[in-house]
Design a protein around this motif. Structure first.
Motif, PDB file in Angstrom:
ATOM      1  N   ARG A 195      82.700  70.052   8.938  1.00  0.00           N
ATOM      2  CA  ARG A 195      82.269  70.574   7.642  1.00  0.00           C
ATOM      3  C   ARG A 195      82.143  72.101   7.747  1.00  0.00           C
ATOM      4  NH1 ARG A 195      78.298  66.279   7.901  1.00  0.00           N
ATOM      5  NH2 ARG A 195      76.685  67.889   8.145  1.00  0.00           N
ATOM      6  N   THR A 196      83.276  72.764   7.778  1.00  0.00           N
ATOM      7  CA  THR A 196      83.276  74.217   7.977  1.00  0.00           C
ATOM      8  C   THR A 196      82.726  74.969   6.769  1.00  0.00           C
ATOM      9  OG1 THR A 196      85.586  74.268   7.229  1.00  0.00           O
ATOM     10  CG2 THR A 196      85.202  74.156   9.596  1.00  0.00           C
ATOM     11  N   ASP A 197      82.724  74.336   5.590  1.00  0.00           N
ATOM     12  CA  ASP A 197      82.223  75.026   4.403  1.00  0.00           C
ATOM     13  C   ASP A 197      80.733  75.368   4.549  1.00  0.00           C
ATOM     14  OD1 ASP A 197      82.050  72.119   4.251  1.00  0.00           O
ATOM     15  OD2 ASP A 197      81.033  72.448   2.332  1.00  0.00           O
ATOM     16  N   GLU A 198      79.978  74.547   5.312  1.00  0.00           N
ATOM     17  CA  GLU A 198      78.555  74.800   5.486  1.00  0.00           C
ATOM     18  C   GLU A 198      78.294  76.074   6.285  1.00  0.00           C
ATOM     19  OE1 GLU A 198      76.540  71.439   7.087  1.00  0.00           O
ATOM     20  OE2 GLU A 198      77.341  70.033   5.591  1.00  0.00           O
ATOM     21  N   ILE A 199      79.268  76.478   7.099  1.00  0.00           N
ATOM     22  CA  ILE A 199      79.104  77.674   7.925  1.00  0.00           C
ATOM     23  C   ILE A 199      79.126  78.933   7.059  1.00  0.00           C
ATOM     24  CG2 ILE A 199      80.142  79.001   9.819  1.00  0.00           C
ATOM     25  CD1 ILE A 199      81.310  76.311  10.765  1.00  0.00           C
ATOM     26  N   PHE A 200      79.731  78.836   5.873  1.00  0.00           N
ATOM     27  CA  PHE A 200      79.895  80.005   5.015  1.00  0.00           C
ATOM     28  C   PHE A 200      78.751  80.173   4.017  1.00  0.00           C
ATOM     29  CE2 PHE A 200      84.103  79.382   6.644  1.00  0.00           C
ATOM     30  CZ  PHE A 200      84.661  80.652   6.696  1.00  0.00           C
ATOM     31  N   LEU A 247      90.833  82.284   7.869  1.00  0.00           N
ATOM     32  CA  LEU A 247      89.549  82.978   7.840  1.00  0.00           C
ATOM     33  C   LEU A 247      88.492  82.199   8.612  1.00  0.00           C
ATOM     34  CD1 LEU A 247      87.928  85.373   6.794  1.00  0.00           C
ATOM     35  CD2 LEU A 247      87.398  84.051   4.740  1.00  0.00           C
ATOM     36  N   VAL A 248      88.524  80.869   8.497  1.00  0.00           N
ATOM     37  CA  VAL A 248      87.593  80.029   9.256  1.00  0.00           C
ATOM     38  C   VAL A 248      87.770  80.252  10.745  1.00  0.00           C
ATOM     39  CG1 VAL A 248      87.011  77.642   9.866  1.00  0.00           C
ATOM     40  CG2 VAL A 248      87.377  78.254   7.470  1.00  0.00           C
ATOM     41  N   MET A 258      79.128  86.460   2.639  1.00  0.00           N
ATOM     42  CA  MET A 258      80.010  87.135   1.696  1.00  0.00           C
ATOM     43  C   MET A 258      81.414  86.516   1.685  1.00  0.00           C
ATOM     44  SD  MET A 258      80.892  90.674   3.742  1.00  0.00           S
ATOM     45  CE  MET A 258      79.185  91.195   3.721  1.00  0.00           C
ATOM     46  N   PHE A 259      81.679  85.655   2.678  1.00  0.00           N
ATOM     47  CA  PHE A 259      82.990  85.010   2.755  1.00  0.00           C
ATOM     48  C   PHE A 259      83.011  83.627   2.100  1.00  0.00           C
ATOM     49  CE2 PHE A 259      82.364  87.520   6.720  1.00  0.00           C
ATOM     50  CZ  PHE A 259      83.311  88.508   6.469  1.00  0.00           C
ATOM     51  N   TYR A 260      81.953  83.280   1.363  1.00  0.00           N
ATOM     52  CA  TYR A 260      81.821  81.907   0.857  1.00  0.00           C
ATOM     53  C   TYR A 260      82.980  81.515  -0.058  1.00  0.00           C
ATOM     54  CZ  TYR A 260      79.798  77.716  -1.170  1.00  0.00           C
ATOM     55  OH  TYR A 260      79.586  76.413  -1.583  1.00  0.00           O
ATOM     56  N   ASP A 261      83.453  82.429  -0.860  1.00  0.00           N
ATOM     57  CA  ASP A 261      84.541  82.111  -1.793  1.00  0.00           C
ATOM     58  C   ASP A 261      85.850  81.796  -1.075  1.00  0.00           C
ATOM     59  OD1 ASP A 261      82.841  82.461  -3.925  1.00  0.00           O
ATOM     60  OD2 ASP A 261      83.375  84.569  -4.227  1.00  0.00           O
ATOM     61  N   ASN A 262      85.959  82.193   0.186  1.00  0.00           N
ATOM     62  CA  ASN A 262      87.185  81.953   0.968  1.00  0.00           C
ATOM     63  C   ASN A 262      86.973  80.858   2.018  1.00  0.00           C
ATOM     64  OD1 ASN A 262      88.714  84.180  -0.240  1.00  0.00           O
ATOM     65  ND2 ASN A 262      87.303  85.511   0.872  1.00  0.00           N
TER      66      ASN A 262
END
Length: 250
Positions: free
Chosen positions: A138-143, A157-158, A147-151
């Motif tokens: 679940r890499t989205d939780e790391i963002f 980028l991950v 400031m990189f959340y939209d990407n």
């Protein structure tokens, strides 16, 4: 031994850790108090917390012999990261030792940590939440809070962010110690190992068109850093086996 057993629900790994790292004489007499402490801590933790263990991971992807060359490469990679960890940690601590004023240490450390965490939020704390997110892919939780959340869906980028985390975590840990904070190197080793294993497998899958299990490689990466940083390969083996409740990857 008791603390490690209670936290990770890993009494065997806790016993091996104390004997392996602190080099006690491996005799029946010396093992009895460690065994008692490890088992008592694991049982007490279970009685109070039930199944709410720190890492509740079950291996979903089976081990395949075709992954062996990649595990060897991961071992070399985590060995190099371990050497980097040990050298940089010492350099950062020596830098803060030159600052005699405690207030100056606090200000310099606080500012440096604040800037690093602002740009890379996963550096905050022990990193157990990030490890769990990586183990579950679940890499989205790391963002989150970044400031990189939209990407967050950008694979490149991950990979780049996590690769940076691998090299920045030890600097953040060294600054924490040097500025007067508290902690240890066990949790940062787990964090950097998990991140290294995930970055390695994610990069191979993305650039090489393979289908490596990110969960398995994240776990093995954790073992690699523990073995490399603490010089405790047996602890690494049993810890991963116990937190996954199986010996499939041993």
């Amino acid at each position: 031994a008791g603390a490690m057993s209670g936290i990770f629900n890993a009494p065997i790994a806790a016993l091996v850790f104390v004997l392996e790292v602190f080099m006690f004489d491996l005799t029946l007499t010396s093992m009895i108090p460690f065994l008692m402490a490890s088992v008592a801590a694991a049982l007490s933790s279970r009685m109070m917390l039930g199944n709410n263990v720190l890492f509740d991971i079950k291996i979903q992807d089976v081990f395949t012999v075709y992954d062996v060359p990649f595990f060897v490469l991961l071992g070399i990679f985590t060995g190099l990261v371990s050497a980097y960890f040990n050298k940089v940690f010492i350099v950062v601590e020596e830098f803060f030792e030159k600052l005699r004023n405690k207030r100056a240490k606090l200000v310099v450390g606080g500012v440096l940590l604040g800037v690093m965490i602002f740009f890379v939020p996963p550096l905050y704390g022990e990193g157990f939440e990030t490890i769990i997110a990586l183990l579950n892919n679940r890499t989205d939780e790391i963002f989150h809070n970044s400031m990189f959340y939209d990407n967050r869906d950008n694979v490149l980028l991950v990979i780049a962010l996590l690769f940076g985390v691998v090299f920045l975590k030890v600097i953040a840990s060294g600054i924490t110690f040097g500025a007067g904070g508290v902690g240890g190197i066990f949790a940062p080793s787990l964090f950097m190992g998990a991140t290294s294993g995930f970055v390695f497998s994610k990069s191979v899958n993305h650039f090489g068109d393979f289908n490596l299990s990110t969960t398995n490689f994240t776990l093995v990466g954790m073992a690699g850093l523990i073995a490399g940083v603490l010089h405790a390969p047996l602890t690494a083996l049993f810890l991963i086996a116990e937190i996954t409740k199986g010996y499939e990857l041993i």
